[in-house]
Design a protein around this motif. Structure first.
Motif, PDB file in Angstrom:
ATOM      1  N   ARG A 151       0.879  -0.994  -0.281  1.00  5.79           N
ATOM      2  CA  ARG A 151       0.012   0.512  -0.186  1.00  5.79           C
ATOM      3  C   ARG A 151       1.018   1.313   0.016  1.00  5.79           C
ATOM      4  NH1 ARG A 151      -3.935  -2.889   3.557  1.00  5.79           N
ATOM      5  NH2 ARG A 151      -5.381  -3.724   2.223  1.00  5.79           N
ATOM      6  N   GLN A 152       1.750   1.403   1.024  1.00  7.55           N
ATOM      7  CA  GLN A 152       2.698   2.571   0.594  1.00  7.55           C
ATOM      8  C   GLN A 152       3.780   2.596  -0.072  1.00  7.55           C
ATOM      9  OE1 GLN A 152       5.138   2.070   4.097  1.00  7.55           O
ATOM     10  NE2 GLN A 152       3.664   2.977   5.223  1.00  7.55           N
ATOM     11  N   LEU A 153       4.109   1.416  -1.228  1.00 14.88           N
ATOM     12  CA  LEU A 153       4.404   1.335  -2.561  1.00 14.88           C
ATOM     13  C   LEU A 153       3.866   1.669  -3.919  1.00 14.88           C
ATOM     14  CD1 LEU A 153       6.781  -1.594  -2.042  1.00 14.88           C
ATOM     15  CD2 LEU A 153       7.167   1.093  -2.051  1.00 14.88           C
ATOM     16  N   GLY A 154       2.368   1.768  -3.189  1.00 14.18           N
ATOM     17  CA  GLY A 154       1.006   2.779  -4.762  1.00 14.18           C
ATOM     18  C   GLY A 154       1.195   1.991  -5.288  1.00 14.18           C
ATOM     19  N   ILE A 155       0.838   0.084  -4.645  1.00 19.08           N
ATOM     20  CA  ILE A 155      -0.432  -0.981  -5.559  1.00 19.08           C
ATOM     21  C   ILE A 155      -0.817  -1.716  -4.027  1.00 19.08           C
ATOM     22  CG2 ILE A 155       0.664  -3.290  -6.163  1.00 19.08           C
ATOM     23  CD1 ILE A 155       3.394  -2.407  -5.245  1.00 19.08           C
ATOM     24  N   LYS A 156      -2.231  -1.838  -5.743  1.00 21.11           N
ATOM     25  CA  LYS A 156      -3.071  -2.120  -5.117  1.00 21.11           C
ATOM     26  C   LYS A 156      -3.621  -3.299  -4.166  1.00 21.11           C
ATOM     27  CE  LYS A 156      -8.186  -2.028  -6.292  1.00 21.11           C
ATOM     28  NZ  LYS A 156      -9.104  -2.159  -7.087  1.00 21.11           N
ATOM     29  N   ILE A 157      -3.758  -3.729  -3.260  1.00 14.62           N
ATOM     30  CA  ILE A 157      -3.893  -5.046  -3.669  1.00 14.62           C
ATOM     31  C   ILE A 157      -5.035  -6.098  -3.389  1.00 14.62           C
ATOM     32  CG2 ILE A 157      -3.374  -6.754  -1.451  1.00 14.62           C
ATOM     33  CD1 ILE A 157      -2.330  -4.699   0.559  1.00 14.62           C
ATOM     34  N   ASP A 158      -4.742  -6.875  -4.887  1.00 15.45           N
ATOM     35  CA  ASP A 158      -6.080  -7.458  -5.165  1.00 15.45           C
ATOM     36  C   ASP A 158      -4.843  -8.465  -6.123  1.00 15.45           C
ATOM     37  OD1 ASP A 158      -7.973  -8.187  -7.256  1.00 15.45           O
ATOM     38  OD2 ASP A 158      -8.634  -6.289  -7.436  1.00 15.45           O
ATOM     39  N   ASP A 159      -5.307  -9.194  -6.105  1.00 19.70           N
ATOM     40  CA  ASP A 159      -4.941 -10.802  -7.286  1.00 19.70           C
ATOM     41  C   ASP A 159      -5.975 -10.599  -8.772  1.00 19.70           C
ATOM     42  OD1 ASP A 159      -3.934 -12.415  -4.747  1.00 19.70           O
ATOM     43  OD2 ASP A 159      -6.124 -13.372  -4.397  1.00 19.70           O
ATOM     44  N   LYS A 160      -5.959  -9.743  -9.052  1.00 12.88           N
ATOM     45  CA  LYS A 160      -6.956  -9.264 -10.428  1.00 12.88           C
ATOM     46  C   LYS A 160      -5.937  -8.362 -10.468  1.00 12.88           C
ATOM     47  CE  LYS A 160     -11.202 -11.235 -10.166  1.00 12.88           C
ATOM     48  NZ  LYS A 160     -12.296 -11.509 -10.076  1.00 12.88           N
ATOM     49  N   ASN A 161      -4.723  -7.323  -9.925  1.00 14.48           N
ATOM     50  CA  ASN A 161      -4.358  -6.745 -10.279  1.00 14.48           C
ATOM     51  C   ASN A 161      -2.630  -6.658 -11.003  1.00 14.48           C
ATOM     52  OD1 ASN A 161      -2.664  -4.297 -10.814  1.00 14.48           O
ATOM     53  ND2 ASN A 161      -2.999  -3.755  -8.184  1.00 14.48           N
ATOM     54  N   PRO A 162      -2.214  -5.893 -12.370  1.00 16.95           N
ATOM     55  CA  PRO A 162      -0.925  -7.130 -12.819  1.00 16.95           C
ATOM     56  C   PRO A 162       0.361  -6.681 -12.087  1.00 16.95           C
ATOM     57  CG  PRO A 162      -2.374  -6.651 -14.551  1.00 16.95           C
ATOM     58  CD  PRO A 162      -2.842  -6.130 -12.733  1.00 16.95           C
ATOM     59  N   ALA A 163       0.355  -5.198 -11.351  1.00 16.04           N
ATOM     60  CA  ALA A 163       1.302  -5.116 -10.410  1.00 16.04           C
ATOM     61  C   ALA A 163       1.253  -5.828  -9.634  1.00 16.04           C
ATOM     62  CB  ALA A 163       1.243  -3.312 -10.445  1.00 16.04           C
ATOM     63  N   PHE A 164       0.740  -5.611  -8.682  1.00  8.64           N
ATOM     64  CA  PHE A 164       0.412  -6.601  -7.200  1.00  8.64           C
ATOM     65  C   PHE A 164       0.908  -8.503  -7.482  1.00  8.64           C
ATOM     66  CE2 PHE A 164      -2.087  -9.166  -3.828  1.00  8.64           C
ATOM     67  CZ  PHE A 164      -0.976  -9.067  -3.106  1.00  8.64           C
ATOM     68  N   ALA A 165       0.184  -8.646  -8.974  1.00  5.72           N
ATOM     69  CA  ALA A 165       1.166  -9.715  -9.387  1.00  5.72           C
ATOM     70  C   ALA A 165       2.830  -9.717  -8.833  1.00  5.72           C
ATOM     71  CB  ALA A 165       1.067 -10.761 -10.612  1.00  5.72           C
ATOM     72  N   GLU A 166       2.767  -9.151 -10.123  1.00  7.35           N
ATOM     73  CA  GLU A 166       4.561  -9.193 -10.582  1.00  7.35           C
ATOM     74  C   GLU A 166       5.650  -9.083  -8.707  1.00  7.35           C
ATOM     75  OE1 GLU A 166       7.390  -9.536 -12.642  1.00  7.35           O
ATOM     76  OE2 GLU A 166       5.290  -9.495 -13.230  1.00  7.35           O
ATOM     77  N   TYR A 167       4.857  -8.042  -8.047  1.00  8.73           N
ATOM     78  CA  TYR A 167       4.655  -7.602  -6.552  1.00  8.73           C
ATOM     79  C   TYR A 167       5.253  -8.876  -5.618  1.00  8.73           C
ATOM     80  CZ  TYR A 167       4.115  -6.252  -1.514  1.00  8.73           C
ATOM     81  OH  TYR A 167       4.968  -6.104  -0.317  1.00  8.73           O
ATOM     82  N   GLU A 168       4.353  -9.253  -5.413  1.00  5.93           N
ATOM     83  CA  GLU A 168       4.338 -10.963  -4.980  1.00  5.93           C
ATOM     84  C   GLU A 168       5.141 -11.577  -5.325  1.00  5.93           C
ATOM     85  OE1 GLU A 168       3.450 -12.711  -2.257  1.00  5.93           O
ATOM     86  OE2 GLU A 168       2.084 -10.342  -1.410  1.00  5.93           O
ATOM     87  N   ARG A 169       5.356 -12.044  -7.423  1.00  2.00           N
ATOM     88  CA  ARG A 169       6.378 -12.285  -7.826  1.00  2.00           C
ATOM     89  C   ARG A 169       8.289 -12.103  -7.006  1.00  2.00           C
ATOM     90  NH1 ARG A 169       2.741 -13.366 -11.943  1.00  2.00           N
ATOM     91  NH2 ARG A 169       3.425 -11.854 -12.894  1.00  2.00           N
TER      92      ARG A 169
END
Length: 124
Positions: free
Chosen positions: A91-109
């Motif tokens: 959240r502080q990095l501006g990434i929306k926590i949502d499994d359908k969000n490609p940015a979140f998936a990349e963050y998790e990887r």
């Protein structure tokens, strides 16, 4: 199947919080069944309170972590992955926590690759 004692968990938390420089946080770690995790395919989760510097980490019970080859995901790697969420809060990095969000998936990887590299490097 591997299991870890409460003392073993404490030792790993102390080691990795110091290495990741989050030892000033109040961190609790629990081994839980799948029903207590938000997603069915997750091995762990970390709930943060940045204002209180608290983290609540839940890690899937090893008996439910079986991989196709019969082994289980490594507890220490899952723990480090979840602790990295304290260091790099989405959240502080501006990434929306949502499994359908490609940015979140990349963050998790990225978090996962970093956790595996840190644990692998520490063990060598």
């Amino acid at each position: 199947m591997t299991s870890i004692s409460a003392k073993g968990i404490e030792k790993l938390v102390a080691l990795w919080t110091k290495r990741l420089r989050v030892q000033d946080w109040d961190i609790s770690v629990k081994i839980v069944p799948q029903s207590l995790l938000a997603e069915n395919n997750t091995l762990g989760q970390c709930e943060l309170s940045n204002t209180k510097r608290e983290a609540f980490i839940s890690i899937l019970n090893p008996e439910f972590r079986l991989k196709d080859d019969g082994s289980t995901e490594d507890f220490e790697t899952i723990l480090v992955h979840e602790l990295l969420h304290i260091v790099f809060p989405a959240r502080q990095l501006g990434i929306k926590i949502d499994d359908k969000n490609p940015a979140f998936a990349e963050y998790e990887r990225g978090i996962d690759a970093t956790a595996r590299a840190l644990v692998g490097g520490y063990r060598k």
